[in-house]
Design a protein around this motif. Structure first.
Motif, PDB file in Angstrom:
ATOM      1  N   ASP A 247       5.751  -0.633 -16.680  1.00  0.00           N
ATOM      2  CA  ASP A 247       4.771   0.199 -15.965  1.00  0.00           C
ATOM      3  C   ASP A 247       3.339  -0.192 -16.320  1.00  0.00           C
ATOM      4  OD1 ASP A 247       6.795   1.504 -14.785  1.00  0.00           O
ATOM      5  OD2 ASP A 247       6.645   3.342 -15.969  1.00  0.00           O
TER       6      ASP A 247
ATOM      7  N   THR B  72       2.545  -3.581 -14.594  1.00  0.00           N
ATOM      8  CA  THR B  72       2.317  -3.529 -13.142  1.00  0.00           C
ATOM      9  C   THR B  72       1.003  -2.786 -12.831  1.00  0.00           C
ATOM     10  OG1 THR B  72       3.769  -1.598 -12.995  1.00  0.00           O
ATOM     11  CG2 THR B  72       4.751  -3.721 -12.469  1.00  0.00           C
TER      12      THR B  72
ATOM     13  N   GLY C 209      -1.882  -4.570 -10.894  1.00  0.00           N
ATOM     14  CA  GLY C 209      -2.285  -3.957  -9.635  1.00  0.00           C
ATOM     15  C   GLY C 209      -3.792  -3.974  -9.412  1.00  0.00           C
TER      16      GLY C 209
ATOM     17  N   LEU D 250       7.320  -3.975  -9.794  1.00  0.00           N
ATOM     18  CA  LEU D 250       7.488  -5.204 -10.581  1.00  0.00           C
ATOM     19  C   LEU D 250       7.826  -6.414  -9.697  1.00  0.00           C
ATOM     20  CD1 LEU D 250       7.571  -6.571 -13.354  1.00  0.00           C
ATOM     21  CD2 LEU D 250       9.966  -5.860 -13.570  1.00  0.00           C
TER      22      LEU D 250
ATOM     23  N   VAL E 131       4.729  -7.557  -7.847  1.00  0.00           N
ATOM     24  CA  VAL E 131       3.761  -8.136  -8.786  1.00  0.00           C
ATOM     25  C   VAL E 131       4.182  -9.561  -9.145  1.00  0.00           C
ATOM     26  CG1 VAL E 131       2.955  -8.003 -11.188  1.00  0.00           C
ATOM     27  CG2 VAL E 131       2.921  -5.956  -9.751  1.00  0.00           C
TER      28      VAL E 131
END
Ligand SMILES: Nc1ncnc2c1ncn2[C@@H]1O[C@H](COP(=O)(O)OS(=O)(=O)O)[C@@H](OP(=O)(O)O)[C@H]1O
Ligand SMILES: OC[C@H]1O[C@H](O[C@H]2O[C@H](CO)[C@@H](O)[C@H](O)[C@H]2O)[C@H](O)[C@@H](O)[C@@H]1O
Length: 297
Positions: free
Chosen positions: A109, A112, A116, A127, A130
Motif C-alpha cells: 500500500d 503504490t 501514484g 499494484l 503501478v
C-alpha cells in the motif's frame, strides 16, 4: 523522462521467508540487479514498520517492555516523487541495467501510494497497474515458508533483538518467548501469504515460486534458477551471502508453542462441549417446563 528498467524482477515475500539470503546472493552475481528492500521506509513514519505496529491487537501490556526503542527516522528531505523513482531505479540496478527489488506484502500500500504520485501512474492505481506503468518487462519471484510457526518465531526474535541478519558479534538482550506475539505473527504471515497468492491468481500471474524449506538447502541453485529465468548468464554461482540464524532456542520455542497451542485448542473444544451440554440441558428443561404447563392448562 522517467527511467524504466528494461529487465526487472521483484521478489514478492513475507518477513522471515529467506528473502534476504536469496536477494543478497542474487546481488552477489553482479548481473541480477540490487534486489534490496527499497520500499520498507513507510510514509507515515519514515521508518520500516516497527514492532508495536506488527503486534497491534495483541492484548498484553507486558509486550511493550519487550520491544526495542523505535528505529531512527530516515530524513527524505524534499525528495520529489520523480527523484524518488530515479533513486530506486539507480539503487536497484546492476551495471548491465537489470533491476531487482524485494517487496513485502505489508509494503504494497505504501509503495503504490508513493508511485501514484508519479506522472503517468496516477493516484489510486493498484499494484498491477503501478508495476505495468513503471517497468518494461517485469518478472515475479515469490518466496514463502511452509513452516509458519518457525517463520513467526524468527520474526518475533528479530523484532525484539533487531538482529535481522546473522551477526556473531551482535549484542542484545536475550529475546523472550511470548505465546500471544508468536500466535499473532503466525496469523499475520498466513494472511500476507494468502494476499500474495490471491493477487497472483486474480491477475493470472505465475511467479517463479521458491519455498524456504527447499531454498535453504540450495541457495545457489535457487539463484541459478532465477538468473536463468531472466535469460542472464553468470560464471560461477556465488555461495549463500548470509548464514542461518535459527538455533536451539528457536527449536525449543517451536516445540513449546505447538504444545501450548494444542493445549489451548483442547481447552476451547472442552469449553465448547461443556457449553453445548449446558445449553442442551437448559433446552430440555424448558421443553419439560412447557409440557408441564400444557398439561396443567
Ligand atoms: N544461508 C541460509 N540458509 C538458510 N536460512 C537462512 C540463510 N540465511 C538466512 N536464513 C534465514 O532466513 C530467515 C530470514 O528471512 P528473511 O531474510 O526473509 O527475513 S527479513 O524479514 O527480510 O529480515 C531467517 O530464518 P531463521 O533461521 O528461522 O531465523 C534466517 O536465518
Ligand atoms: O525493521 C523492520 C524491517 O526489518 C526487516 O528489514 C531489515 O532486515 C532486512 C534483512 O536483513 C534488510 O534487508 C532490511 O534492509 C532491514 O531493514 C524486514 O525485512 C522488513 O520487512 C521490516 O520492515
Amino acid at each position: 523522462m522517467r527511467p524504466t528498467p528494461e529487465l526487472a524482477y521483484l521478489v514478492c515475500a513475507t518477513q522471515r521467508s529467506g528473502s534476504t539470503v536469496l536477494c543478497e546472493t542474487l546481488r552477489a552475481t553482479g548481473v541480477a540487479g540490487q534486489p534490496l528492500e527499497h520500499f520498507e521506509h513507510l510514509r507515515h513514519s519514515g521508518r520500516p514498520r516497527q514492532g508495536h505496529e506488527y503486534l497491534a491487537g495483541v492484548d498484553d501490556h507486558a509486550l511493550e517492555g519487550l520491544l526495542p526503542p523505535p528505529a531512527p527516522v530516515r530524513d527524505e528531505g524534499d525528495e520529489s516523487p520523480s527523484a524518488w523513482w530515479s533513486r530506486i531505479v539507480r539503487e536497484g540496478s546492476s551495471a548491465n541495467g537489470v533491476w531487482g527489488g524485494k517487496l513485502m506484502w505489508d509494503h504494497v500500500d505504501d509503495f503504490t501510494a508513493r508511485a501514484g504520485q508519479l506522472d503517468g501512474v496516477g493516484a489510486g492505481a493498484g499494484l498491477a497497474e503501478v508495476l505495468d506503468r513503471l517497468f518494461g518487462e517485469l518478472r515475479l519471484v515469490y518466496v514463502r515458508r511452509e513452516d509458519t510457526v518457525a517463520q513467526a518465531i524468527s520474526f518475533w526474535r528479530a523484532i525484539q533483538t533487531q538482529a535481522w541478519r546473522h551477526d556473531p558479534d551482535a549484542k542484545h538482550a536475550p529475546p523472550a518467548y511470548h505465546y500471544g506475539a508468536i500466535d499473532h505473527l503466525v496469523t499475520l504471515l498466513e494472511q500476507h501469504d494468502a494476499a500474495w497468492q490471491r493477487w497472483f491468481a486474480d491477475g493470472g500471474r505465475e511467479p517463479l515460486t521458491l519455498v524456504y524449506e527447499q531454498l535453504r538447502d540450495d541457495v545457489s541453485g535457487a539463484v541459478g534458477e532465477i538468473v536463468r529465468s531472466l535469460g542472464l548468464t553468470v560464471g560461477e554461482l556465488p555461495a549463500p551471502a548470509l548464514s542461518r540464524q535459527r538455533d536451539g532456542t528457536s527449536r525449543e520455542w517451536a516445540q513449546r508453542f505447538r504444545e501450548e497451542r494444542a493445549a489451548r485448542t483442547a481447552e476451547v473444544v472442552a469449553d465448547g462441549a461443556l457449553a453445548a451440554e449446558a445449553a442442551g440441558a437448559r433446552g430440555a428443561e424448558a421443553e419439560a417446563g412447557g409440557a408441564r404447563e400444557g398439561a396443567v392448562a
